[in-house]
Structures are given as structure tokens and as C-alpha cells.
Design an enzyme around this catalytic site. Structure first.
Site: not given
Ligand code: NAD
Length: 361
Positions: A177, A206, A220-221
Site C-alpha cells: 500500500y 487516518n 479502521k480502528a
Molecule cells: P474507501 O475504500 O471507502 O473508498 C475507496 C473507493 O475506491 C471504494 O469505494 C472502491 O470501490 C473504489 N475503487 C477501488 N478501486 C477502484 C477502481 N479500480 N475503479 C473505481 N473505483 C475504485 O476508502 P477511503 O477511506 O474513502 O479512502 C479514499 C482514499 O484516501 C484512498 O486513496 C485511500 O488510500 C486514501 N486514504 C484514506 C485513509 C483513511 O483513513 N480512510 C488514510 C490514508 C489514505
């Protein structure tokens, strides 16, 4: 006096946030905004945020079928497409003025330690989207990176020194990741330097809040602990399993701060192609997180520590010096306030599911 100082500081930060340029200051309400990953947590909230500001043309995209989206905002063009396919990325960016890429296969530690291939394959999404955005003449492109891009060697102590932007190199990111994020950051940077696509890169720490994943293995946590406490209360089995020894520390950013931060970072020209932390700097141990959720729920549970469960790095916090310097702002929602709202939402979800009604997770 301390309380007064806090209130003063918060109102100063609110004023500063108002002074920063945002989409409403720079776009026409009919400009097309494309939001990728919109069926998920953060992009779903971002879609609602822009829609509430009166943007009339938003294209929300996710690979999940529409009934599984966490939020479907009425009046928004909502498309089900796999953005790791080049043709779909091209179609997604057509006619767009701004593109926000928050699509990724991701989850909490339980997910990212186990499914590294899925995490790595998200590289296809950003690779196709940056090229498609560049070719479509998109003006601004946002990429959601992560604190997992930081060197893991610096995160071995729960009393961790907060991570500043330069700590990503020399690189030793989280396997899978984190490396995907670091590489995709570089793609965004080079599309600016070589091809002039204005990219913005935020390293989220987070994020939590309502409409996030709360069950099923990707949570997540904060959401996981809320759910476990609700379950314990409901079933009368007054104990809770905690992953690791509970001493791990993290900071947690409330979703409203996250979407506001995305908007300000994307529209700050000084930050073009410059990765920046977007996170809270309030360091919380998992044990303290459990204490807080117990307080909100009004229970006290027996703790069982599972030392074989995934626990991630020992400690991680966001150094907010740079964002304060750039935007005179940092995420401000106190953890207890955001956690209370999240707990209430998850509790509602829990009982909705029990009653057979449709829920997010
Ligand atoms: P999430 O899993 O709720 O949302 C991500 C969405 O992307 C999902 O609905 C998934 O179906 C969609 N997705 C995955 N592959 C895809 C594809 N090939 N085509 C179209 N859609 C696709 O996650 P989130 O928490 O909303 O995270 C959003 C972004 O923020 C991500 O890039 C994640 O890595 C980053 N991020 C999140 C956190 C956190 O704490 N939530 C922390 C660091 C980084």
C-alpha cells in the site's frame, strides 16, 4: 484561560480557512468536477460537500455497483466504472475541469497487511487517470496519498516523533500500500514538472467519521472499536478484543476537516506537486481510544489483547508545521467531538442492520 486560548485559536483557524482559495472561488458552478472512488467514504463526503456548495455538474465514479455506494447524492451523475481500465479513465476525465482521485483498494491494517497485491494494483488507477486528465486538458488533479508512504523505520516507537513531509525519503514505505502511494505521488509530481498538469498531493493520516466502513474487514480502528463496544453492549458480553497490546498510537482526522483540507490544498498554487500532510496532530493510543468509546457508550469492558492480530507500526503522528505555514490552518475537530458523532452513526447502522434495513458495511 486555556479554554479561552483554544476558542481564540479555533476562530483564528476558521478565519484562515475562509481566506484560503477554494473551488467556489475559482470555478464556475457549471464546470465539471470528477470525483473518483465516490462510492467510498472520503470521496462520498467530498461529493456531498461540492454538491452542497452548488456545483451543478459533478461526475461521481466508483467500481462498486450503485446499490453498494455509501452515499449516492441526488442530482449528481453517478457512474459505475473500473478506473484501472484505460478506456474508463479516458471517459471519466472527458470535459472535466478538475479531477479528484480517491479511488483505491484499501482498508485498515487487517486489509493492507494481507492484500498487498490489491493495494499495489491501485497504481493502475492513478497511472491511467493522470494521463487521461492531462490529455483532456484538466486544470487541477488531486491525489489522495497516505501516511503509509512514510519510512516505517521512523515509526517504531509509540511515543513517535511526528512525521514531517521530508520523512518519506530515504524511502522504506509500508509494503504494498505505502509503496503504491509513494510511486503514484511521483507520477503526479512528474506530470506537473514535465507536462504542466497541476497536481495536488495530500498524505492523509487516518480519517474517520459517519459514512465510513465500520464492519467487514476493511474498517479502521475508530470504527472497529465503536462497533465492538456497541456489540458488547447489545449482546451483554461485556468484553472487547483489542489488536496488539493497545499501546500503538495514531492520530485521527474527522471527515469534515479532511474534505475542507482537500479543497484548500487543491486550490493553493504554492502546493502544486508538493506532498503535504493532511491529518490531526492529536496523538491517541488504542487504549485511550477504547477509554473514550467506553465513556461515550457509558460502559466499562473487560479487555482481551490479541497479540497475533495485525497492529501496524508502533506509532504515527502528523507534523503539521508545513500545512500551518502554507494554509494557516490544520484540522481542528477535537477527537472526542468527532468520535461521538461517529459512534452515534455506527450505533444507528448496527441497529438498522439488525432490523434488516440497508446499511453501509
Ligand atoms: P474507501 O475504500 O471507502 O473508498 C475507496 C473507493 O475506491 C471504494 O469505494 C472502491 O470501490 C473504489 N475503487 C477501488 N478501486 C477502484 C477502481 N479500480 N475503479 C473505481 N473505483 C475504485 O476508502 P477511503 O477511506 O474513502 O479512502 C479514499 C482514499 O484516501 C484512498 O486513496 C485511500 O488510500 C486514501 N486514504 C484514506 C485513509 C483513511 O483513513 N480512510 C488514510 C490514508 C489514505
Amino acid at each position: 484561560v486555556e479554554g479561552k486560548d483554544n476558542i481564540l485559536q479555533q476562530s483564528q483557524e476558521r478565519m484562515a480557512a475562509m481566506a484560503n482559495k477554494k473551488a467556489v472561488d475559482m470555478l464556475d458552478k457549471n464546470d465539471l468536477i470528477v470525483i473518483c472512488g465516490a462510492g467510498g467514504f472520503i470521496a462520498g463526503a467530498l461529493t456531498r460537500y461540492f454538491h452542497q456548495q452548488g456545483f451543478a455538474r459533478i461526475r461521481a465514479i466508483d467500481k462498486k455497483p450503485l446499490p453498494q455506494w455509501y452515499q449516492v447524492v441526488p442530482g449528481v451523475e453517478s457512474l459505475c466504472m473500473d478506473l484501472s481500465e484505460k478506456d474508463n479513465a479516458v471517459q471519466a476525465c472527458r470535459g472535466a475541469r478538475e479531477v479528484y482521485n480517491l479511488a483505491a483498494d484499501m482498508g485498515g491494517m487487517g486489509f493492507i497487511e494481507r492484500f498487498r497485491v490489491e493495494c499495489l494494483r491501485s497504481v493502475l488507477i492513478n497511472t491511467h487517470l493522470t494521463e487521461a486528465a492531462y490529455r483532456a486538458g484538466v486544470e487541477r488533479y488531486f491525489f489522495s496519498s497516505s501516511a503509509c508512504a512514510y519510512n516505517v523505520q521512523l515509526q517504531k516507537d509509540p511515543n513517535v516523533r511526528a512525521l514531517k513531509e521530508s520523512d518519506a525519503y530515504p524511502a522504506m514505505a509500508e509494503r504494498g500500500y505505502g509503496w503504491e502511494k509513494l510511486f503514484s505521488e511521483m507520477v503526479c509530481q512528474e506530470y506537473w514538472h514535465e507536462r504542466g498538469l497541476k497536481t495536488a498531493i495530500a498524505r492523509f493520516h487516518n480519517v474517520y467519521g459517519p459514512f465510513g466502513t465500520w464492519d467487514g474487514g476493511r474498517e479502521k480502528a475508530p470504527a472497529a472499536i465503536c462497533r465492538k463496544v456497541i456489540e458488547a453492549k447489545d449482546t451483554g458480553r461485556m468484553d472487547i478484543e483489542i489488536w496488539g497490546d493497545g499501546s500503538q498510537t495514531r492520530s485521527f482526522m474527522y471527515i469534515d476537516d479532511c474534505v475542507l483540507g482537500i479543497d484548500m490544498i487543491t486550490h493553493c498554487d504554492k502546493l502544486t506537486a508538493v506532498p503535504i500532510n493532511l491529518g490531526s496532530c492529536e496523538l491517541i493510543s488504542i487504549n485511550t481510544l477504547v477509554d473514550l468509546v467506553e465513556q461515550i457508550a457509558g460502559v466499562k469492558l473487560q479487555r482481551r489483547y490479541n497479540l497475533n492480530a495485525p497492529r501496524g507500526v508502533a506509532g504515527r503522528n502528523s507534523d503539521n508545521t508545513f500545512i500551518k505555514q502554507m494554509l494557516s490552518w490544520e484540522p481542528t475537530t477535537p477527537f472526542k467531538t468527532g468520535l461521538t458523532k461517529t459512534y452515534q452513526w455506527i450505533e444507528q447502522q448496527y441497529y438498522d442492520r439488525k432490523a434488516g434495513r440497508r446499511t453501509v458495511s
